[in-house]
Scaffold this motif. Structure first.
Motif, short mmCIF file in Angstrom:
data_model
loop_
_atom_site.label_atom_id
_atom_site.label_comp_id
_atom_site.label_asym_id
_atom_site.label_seq_id
_atom_site.Cartn_x
_atom_site.Cartn_y
_atom_site.Cartn_z
N VAL A 26 0.84 -1.20 0.00
CA VAL A 26 0.00 0.00 0.00
C VAL A 26 0.88 1.26 0.00
O VAL A 26 1.93 1.29 0.64
CB VAL A 26 -0.93 0.05 1.24
N CYS A 27 0.45 2.28 -0.74
CA CYS A 27 1.21 3.53 -0.78
C CYS A 27 0.63 4.51 0.23
O CYS A 27 -0.58 4.60 0.39
CB CYS A 27 1.13 4.16 -2.17
N ALA A 87 6.06 -4.42 6.92
CA ALA A 87 7.25 -3.59 6.68
C ALA A 87 6.79 -2.15 6.49
O ALA A 87 5.75 -1.89 5.87
CB ALA A 87 8.01 -4.08 5.45
N PHE A 88 7.57 -1.20 7.02
CA PHE A 88 7.14 0.21 7.02
C PHE A 88 8.35 1.13 6.84
O PHE A 88 9.48 0.76 7.20
CB PHE A 88 6.39 0.52 8.33
N PRO A 89 8.09 2.33 6.31
CA PRO A 89 9.21 3.25 6.10
C PRO A 89 9.59 3.97 7.38
O PRO A 89 8.73 4.23 8.23
CB PRO A 89 8.62 4.26 5.10
N THR A 90 10.88 4.24 7.56
CA THR A 90 11.32 5.18 8.60
C THR A 90 12.28 6.13 7.89
O THR A 90 12.61 5.93 6.73
CB THR A 90 12.04 4.50 9.79
N GLU A 91 12.75 7.14 8.60
CA GLU A 91 13.67 8.10 7.98
C GLU A 91 15.04 7.47 7.70
O GLU A 91 15.79 7.95 6.86
CB GLU A 91 13.82 9.36 8.84
N THR A 92 15.37 6.35 8.39
CA THR A 92 16.69 5.73 8.18
C THR A 92 16.61 4.70 7.06
O THR A 92 17.14 4.93 5.97
CB THR A 92 17.19 5.06 9.47
N VAL A 93 15.96 3.58 7.33
CA VAL A 93 15.75 2.53 6.32
C VAL A 93 14.37 1.92 6.62
O VAL A 93 13.75 2.25 7.63
CB VAL A 93 16.83 1.41 6.42
N TYR A 94 13.89 1.03 5.72
CA TYR A 94 12.61 0.36 5.99
C TYR A 94 12.78 -0.65 7.12
O TYR A 94 13.81 -1.33 7.22
CB TYR A 94 12.09 -0.34 4.73
N GLY A 95 11.76 -0.75 7.98
CA GLY A 95 11.78 -1.70 9.08
C GLY A 95 10.82 -2.86 8.83
O GLY A 95 9.83 -2.71 8.10
N LEU A 96 11.12 -4.02 9.43
CA LEU A 96 10.23 -5.18 9.35
C LEU A 96 9.57 -5.31 10.72
O LEU A 96 10.18 -5.79 11.67
CB LEU A 96 11.04 -6.43 9.01
N VAL A 101 3.36 -4.45 3.06
CA VAL A 101 4.46 -3.48 2.95
C VAL A 101 3.84 -2.10 2.78
O VAL A 101 3.02 -1.89 1.87
CB VAL A 101 5.38 -3.79 1.74
N ILE A 102 4.20 -1.17 3.64
CA ILE A 102 3.74 0.21 3.49
C ILE A 102 4.80 0.97 2.71
O ILE A 102 5.95 1.08 3.14
CB ILE A 102 3.52 0.88 4.87
N ASP A 103 4.40 1.49 1.55
CA ASP A 103 5.35 2.19 0.67
C ASP A 103 5.25 3.69 0.95
O ASP A 103 4.25 4.32 0.65
CB ASP A 103 4.98 1.88 -0.79
N GLY A 104 6.31 4.24 1.52
CA GLY A 104 6.32 5.68 1.82
C GLY A 104 7.41 6.40 1.03
O GLY A 104 7.90 7.44 1.45
N GLY A 105 7.83 5.82 -0.09
CA GLY A 105 8.87 6.45 -0.90
C GLY A 105 10.26 6.16 -0.36
O GLY A 105 10.43 5.33 0.54
N MET A 106 11.25 6.86 -0.91
CA MET A 106 12.65 6.56 -0.54
C MET A 106 12.99 7.15 0.83
O MET A 106 12.61 8.27 1.16
CB MET A 106 13.58 7.16 -1.59
#
Ligand code: TXA
Ligand code: MG
Length: 354
Positions: free
Chosen positions: A6-7, A32-41, A171-176
């Motif tokens: 999902v975006c 899995a989700f975005p953080t400011e560092t890297v994606y987390g599981l 997976v939550i897609d929050g961009g790069m």
């Protein structure tokens, strides 16, 4: 299992999606989700069965503990047994953000989450999507980087899917990711705070707040037989592309000569070779003529760009089946300390001095 992707628009978060993601976590699943560092599981940090699932999905040894992510500082006392003054100062300066602190743990945190340690690593990320997801999930998310163990950490949802498709619920897609390197880890349980893993929050920044900070010697040495690094994860080969990465150190003209020689040797043997280089390197045209793939990771003095691009670059060499990869040593001041730390591990400590 089908992995739903999902975006999310960080500026306009769809709370219905967050509720769904939170329900998956509450029923023992992984997101899995975005953080400011890297994606987390992510999984529920207070459930032993969820942590076990994280280790299985990553293929990670279960003595390598997970970081617990929280969204509200008031939640810290449910999992940490005592909050030292030094930690309070660091939290005030850097939370939410790319800093993980090690505390004595309370029994609320299962041994499975901390790899059997009596301490717990805690971080409050600054990503709004991450914070919203953590709150929707009940407040305590155990999350390693969302890569298969040993691989470079993912900085995009595509890379998460590459490693985790079919193994997790969502997976939550929050961009790069904006930072691109994992958080700085500081152990505040001893007399002098100690950096166990360098990151975007540098030793200088920590010194400004606390006056002093040490490094765990394991940060700079390779694995020393019989010596146990304080962050168990530091003992494993990490962040590595499938190709063989070599770091070349020395004067620029000697480095270039060395790398060009290797490129021509590899070409003769039919081995695909690549170079990772700063975008403003004078030797760039020569490399482009002689290597199968050249990746520019950012200008030499723009270490934030290099940090953001590093893991993606390492994975691109794999996409193009590159067998031998070369990279010049980078400056190791400021964030450069973290960049070189990851690069040296990705190279399995293969550094050539010319
Ligand atoms: O930026 C980050 O920290 C990312 C994002 C997802 O938040 N997470 C991350 O997690 O990098 P992971 O699991 O890939 O790395 C966690 C590191 C490992 O080296 C582990 O050994 C160390 O943290 N660690 C965790 N708990 C610890 C503890 N109680 N004591 C010492 N080290 C610990
Ligand atoms: Mg990791």
């Amino acid at each position: 299992m089908i992995t739903e992707r999902v975006c999310i628009d960080e500026e306009n978060i769809d709370e219905r999606v967050m509720t769904r993601a939170g329900d998956i976590i509450k029923s023992g699943g992984l997101v899995a989700f975005p953080t400011e560092t890297v994606y987390g599981l992510g999984g529920d940090a207070l459930r032993a069965d969820s942590s076990k699932k994280i280790y299985a999905a990553k293929g990670r040894p279960s003595d390598n503990p997970l970081i617990v992510h929280i969204a509200d500082i008031s939640d810290l006392e449910r999992i940490a047994d005592g909050i030292p003054v030094s930690a309070k100062k660091l939290m005030k300066a850097f939370w939410p953000g790319p800093l993980t602190l090690i505390f004595k743990k309370k029994s609320t945190v299962p041994d499975e989450t901390t790899g059997g340690l009596d301490t717990v690593a805690v971080r409050m990320p600054s990503s709004k999507t991450a914070l919203s997801f953590i709150r929707a999930s009940g407040g305590f998310i155990a999350a390693p980087s969302a890569n298969r163990s040993g691989r470079p950490s993912p900085t995009t949802a595509d890379r998460v899917m590459e490693d985790m498709d079919g193994m997790i619920e969502m997976v939550i897609d929050g961009g790069m990711a904006t930072i691109g390197l994992e958080s700085t880890i500081v152990d505040v349980t001893g007399d002098t705070p100690m950096i166990l893993r360098p990151g975007f929050i540098t030793d200088e920044m920590i010194k400004q707040v606390l006056g002093k900070v040490d490094y765990d010697p394991a940060v700079f040495s390779g694995p020393v037989p019989g010596m146990r690094p304080r962050a168990p994860g530091m003992k494993y080969r990490h962040y590595a592309p499938r190709g063989e990465l070599t770091i070349v150190s020395g004067e620029e003209k000697d480095r270039t000569a060395y790398i060009l020689e290797r490129l021509s040797e590899h070409k003769e043997k039919g081995i695909r070779s690549g170079v990772m280089v700063s975008s403003d390197a004078g030797s760039l045209p020569e490399y482009e003529k002689n290597a199968d793939l050249v990746i520019k990771i950012g200008d030499k003095d723009r270490d934030e760009d290099i940090a953001r691009n590093l893991y993606e670059a390492l994975r691109e060499f794999d996409d193009k089946d590159i067998g031998k990869i070369y990279c010049a040593e980078l400056p190791s001041k400021g964030i450069g300390t973290a960049i070189m730390n990851r690069l040296v591990k990705a190279a399995g400590h293969r550094i050539i001095k010319v």
